[in-house]
Design an enzyme around this catalytic site. Structure first.
Site, short mmCIF file in Angstrom:
data_model
loop_
_atom_site.label_atom_id
_atom_site.label_comp_id
_atom_site.label_asym_id
_atom_site.label_seq_id
_atom_site.Cartn_x
_atom_site.Cartn_y
_atom_site.Cartn_z
N ARG A 151 0.81 -1.22 0.00
CA ARG A 151 0.00 0.00 0.00
C ARG A 151 0.84 1.26 0.00
O ARG A 151 0.31 2.36 -0.20
CB ARG A 151 -0.92 0.02 1.22
CG ARG A 151 -1.92 -1.10 1.27
CD ARG A 151 -2.78 -0.99 2.51
NE ARG A 151 -3.63 0.17 2.46
CZ ARG A 151 -4.88 0.17 1.99
NH1 ARG A 151 -5.40 -0.96 1.55
NH2 ARG A 151 -5.59 1.26 1.97
N TRP A 197 2.84 6.28 1.31
CA TRP A 197 2.98 6.59 -0.12
C TRP A 197 2.69 8.08 -0.23
O TRP A 197 1.60 8.54 0.05
CB TRP A 197 1.99 5.78 -0.95
CG TRP A 197 2.12 5.96 -2.43
CD1 TRP A 197 2.92 5.26 -3.28
CD2 TRP A 197 1.40 6.91 -3.24
NE1 TRP A 197 2.75 5.71 -4.58
CE2 TRP A 197 1.83 6.71 -4.57
CE3 TRP A 197 0.46 7.88 -2.98
CZ2 TRP A 197 1.32 7.47 -5.64
CZ3 TRP A 197 -0.05 8.64 -4.03
CH2 TRP A 197 0.39 8.43 -5.34
N ASN A 210 -4.42 7.90 6.72
CA ASN A 210 -4.49 7.46 5.33
C ASN A 210 -5.53 8.33 4.64
O ASN A 210 -6.64 8.48 5.15
CB ASN A 210 -4.90 5.99 5.25
CG ASN A 210 -4.97 5.49 3.83
OD1 ASN A 210 -4.44 6.12 2.91
ND2 ASN A 210 -5.62 4.36 3.62
N GLU A 251 -3.26 -2.97 -21.86
CA GLU A 251 -2.86 -3.60 -20.60
C GLU A 251 -1.39 -4.02 -20.64
O GLU A 251 -0.66 -3.85 -19.65
CB GLU A 251 -3.75 -4.81 -20.32
CG GLU A 251 -3.38 -5.62 -19.09
CD GLU A 251 -3.50 -4.86 -17.79
OE1 GLU A 251 -3.03 -5.40 -16.77
OE2 GLU A 251 -4.04 -3.74 -17.78
N GLU A 275 4.76 0.08 -15.84
CA GLU A 275 4.63 0.01 -14.38
C GLU A 275 5.88 -0.56 -13.72
O GLU A 275 6.36 -0.01 -12.72
CB GLU A 275 3.45 -0.87 -13.98
CG GLU A 275 2.10 -0.20 -13.96
CD GLU A 275 1.03 -1.16 -13.47
OE1 GLU A 275 0.26 -0.77 -12.59
OE2 GLU A 275 0.96 -2.30 -13.98
N HIS A 278 -2.14 6.88 -38.39
CA HIS A 278 -2.68 8.15 -37.95
C HIS A 278 -1.81 8.80 -36.89
O HIS A 278 -2.29 9.63 -36.11
CB HIS A 278 -4.11 7.96 -37.42
CG HIS A 278 -5.06 7.46 -38.46
ND1 HIS A 278 -5.48 8.23 -39.53
CD2 HIS A 278 -5.65 6.25 -38.61
CE1 HIS A 278 -6.30 7.53 -40.27
NE2 HIS A 278 -6.42 6.32 -39.75
#
Length: 614
Positions: free
Chosen positions: A27, A76, A100, A487, A494, A510
């Site tokens: 987290r 974070w 948080n 994805e 990532e 394009h």
């Protein structure tokens, strides 16, 4: 996106807090800290970086943290850079706070507190909360009342854990827009952002509702809603089902990639009956049939990987049962004053069920009260806020997913969305018996096809060597493979930090074709489907410009590797379900590239698993 752990117990709680932080590190991992009350004083340690840095620091003087009440936090960063002074817990006088979420009006509050003589040592919004509680406690020496008085002053979404030296038996906690659970023990009680953090010490949990404030002691839990004490049910969970060990795998991400055949099989078992393979189970979404029968439009709201699963669902809903489907990123949807069509099924997709933008978008829709609205949570956490706030819950039975880059959550989302489509198609008589039997038969084969796709690990690892020093990459797909291209690009950027973009292959001319040169790898998803011939023409456009192609092609495609054209053969799968199977190769490619580049696969920089802030 932070992790909170707190405890009040008869035993020393320092190791409980540290173990909880390790389990919550997905987290947030910019910094970590803990505070315990011992000998009438606050003892605090904070460190920048991973939780292990905090563990090492505490180990230097463990006797300082031998306490029976304390709070801990893994961060974070939202307000203020990752630095020791910005790490939680934050202290004001005899009060310590972990937080948080975001306090949106912290600047105005900070200005007023400075005028009163309070000094700020951090750049965070959380320090405002500590000083506010301290200020009010001076006039109202009751910790619960002081916290209760502060809450209306704070604008935003947050979860809090608060302790005070003068109240060494009380742990106060608040849930408003950010997840928080209470762990129930014997002679001890706990709080955490996720029940996963507390599984070593309890399997009994109380899930706080929006706006709840609770006071925990060793022997009691008092929960208040709107100033009135309320009862919240205690749920007992099977801890064995929440095993989060890496086992024999080097990283959680790889373990979770390999868990996909079983996770998808579990999800399919909700609706597929092995004894009657030609029909859906009678009990699948049975009590929601009347609601689903009236649906005339589907609206999907999601973020990140979940958004990509929604894009696949759009193709499915419109092509297979002719129900119009719209898909939007939640953070955009909620701010553009959207029109929600009457008789819409609003599908909110979130692995955690706590994604702030998705929850806020759902609440905005519910305020509009369109006629015939049905809200559905597609989620991996049955106790989450999203599940509690929607009409229908469709679970993804992925089990715990610890790696920040979603893998098995994505493929189980796709499997569950297909089951939902079949249910709507049957209820609304939009699907022939023959088509239903065909799709059900194909779904029965899906876990085996996923298992076969894992055998591509070795050749994909070899392919990944070409990406180690690249700076940019394109992923191409057409039709149902376009969302998988998106994805795949997301996964690569990532965890390997290579700039990557996913494109519909027909869009090459394009704009993106201008980027193609000998140094730009182009990953192509090429099942032999209805778009295959057109896709080959797009590949020729790349080849003619000296681009290097890395193709995941079905075995029946008869594609042959040649100079600057690399081919890995994916097991043949029907066109409809191919997006699920083709997810595995792009996950494996991203994983091996990241390992070769030496990045932190499970905890990539600047990201966190559960996005509970805007």
């Amino acid at each position: 996106m932070c992790g909170i752990v707190g405890a009040v117990a008869e035993r020393n709680i320092a190791n409980i807090l540290l173990e909880g932080l390790k389990r919550l590190e997905y987290r947030g991992y910019d910094s970590a800290g803990l505070t315990v009350i011992r000998d009438g004083a606050l003892h605090r340690e904070r460190q920048v970086g991973k939780v292990q840095a905090l563990v090492d620091a505490v180990a230097v003087n463990p006797e300082f943290f031998d306490g029976h009440i304390g709070i801990a936090h893994t961060r974070w960063a939202t307000h203020g850079e990752p630095a020791q002074r910005n790490a939680h817990p934050h202290v004001s006088g005899k009060i310590a706070v972990v937080h948080n979420g975001i306090v949106e009006n912290y600047a105005e509050l900070k200005e007023a507190l400075i005028a009163k003589g309070y000094e700020f040592t951090s750049q965070t919004d959380t320090e405002v909360v500590a000083h506010l509680i301290n200020d009010i406690y001076k006039a109202t020496p009751d910790l619960l009342e002081a916290v209760r008085t502060v809450i209306p002053l704070l604008h935003g979404a947050f979860a809090l854990g608060v302790i005070h030296v003068d109240c060494p038996e009380e742990l106060i906690t608040v849930r408003l827009g950010s997840p928080l659970v209470i762990g129930v023990g014997i002679g001890e009680n706990f709080i955490a952002s996720d029940q996963l953090a507390l599984l070593p010490v309890t399997n009994r949990f109380m899930y706080l509702e929006e706006g709840d404030i609770a006071k925990l002691t060793r022997s009691s839990i008092q929960v208040y809603a709107n100033g009135v004490e309320v009862k919240r049910q205690i749920h007992e969970i099977d801890a064995a089902q929440h095993n989060a060990d890496k086992g024999e795998f080097k990283h959680y991400m790889l373990k979770e990639i390999y868990e996909q055949p079983d996770a998808v099989a579990r999800t399919l078992e909700m609706a597929l009956d092995s004894d009657e393979p030609t029909k859906l189970r009678d009990d699948f979404l049975q009590r929601h049939e009347a609601q689903l029968k009236g649906i005339k439009h589907v609206q999907v709201i999601a973020c990140g990987t979940s958004y990509h699963s929604g894009l696949v669902a759009k193709y499915w809903f419109e092509s297979l049962i002719r129900v119009p489907c719209s898909v939007e990123v939640a953070s955009e949807f909620r701010y553009r004053n959207p029109v929600v069509i009457d008789n819409s099924l609003v599908i909110c997709i979130s692995q955690s069920g706590e994604t702030a933008d998705t929850l806020s978008a759902l609440r905005d829709i519910q305020k509009q009260s369109p006629v015939g609205l049905v809200s559905l949570a597609l989620c991996n956490v049955p106790t989450s806020s999203l599940v509690r706030e929607t009409d229908v819950f469709l679970p993804t039975l992925a089990g715990p997913e610890i790696g920040v880059a979603s893998t098995k959550a994505f493929t189980t989302q796709l499997a569950a969305l297909m089951l939902l489509l079949l249910k709507v198609g049957v209820i609304q008589r939009r699907m022939t018996d023959e088509n239903l039997r065909t799709l059900l038969g194909q779904l029965q084969q899906l876990p085996g096809q996923l298992h076969a796709s894992l055998h591509l690990d070795a050749p994909i690892k070899v392919m990944s060597e070409h990406f180690e020093y690249k700076k940019s990459c394109l992923f191409l797909g057409r039709g149902l493979q376009f969302p998988i291209a998106l994805e795949g690009a997301l996964k690569l950027k990532e965890i390997s930090y290579i700039h990557a973009e996913g494109y519909a292959a027909g869009e090459l001319k394009h704009g993106p074709l201008a980027l193609v040169d000998k140094d730009m790898p182009i990953v192509v998803l090429a099942p032999k489907d209805s778009m295959f011939d057109k896709l080959k023409a797009n590949m020729q456009e790349v080849h003619a410009r000296h681009g290097e192609l890395f193709v995941f092609a079905s075995q029946s495609s008869q594609m042959v590797a040649e100079d600057r054209l690399h081919v890995v053969y994916v097991p043949d799968v029907c066109e409809t379900l191919a997006p699920i199977v083709y997810s595995v190769p792009v996950q494996l490619l991203s994983y091996h590239v990241a390992v070769m580049r030496g990045t932190d696969v499970d905890q990539p920089r600047n990201l966190a698993k559960s996005v509970t802030v805007e």
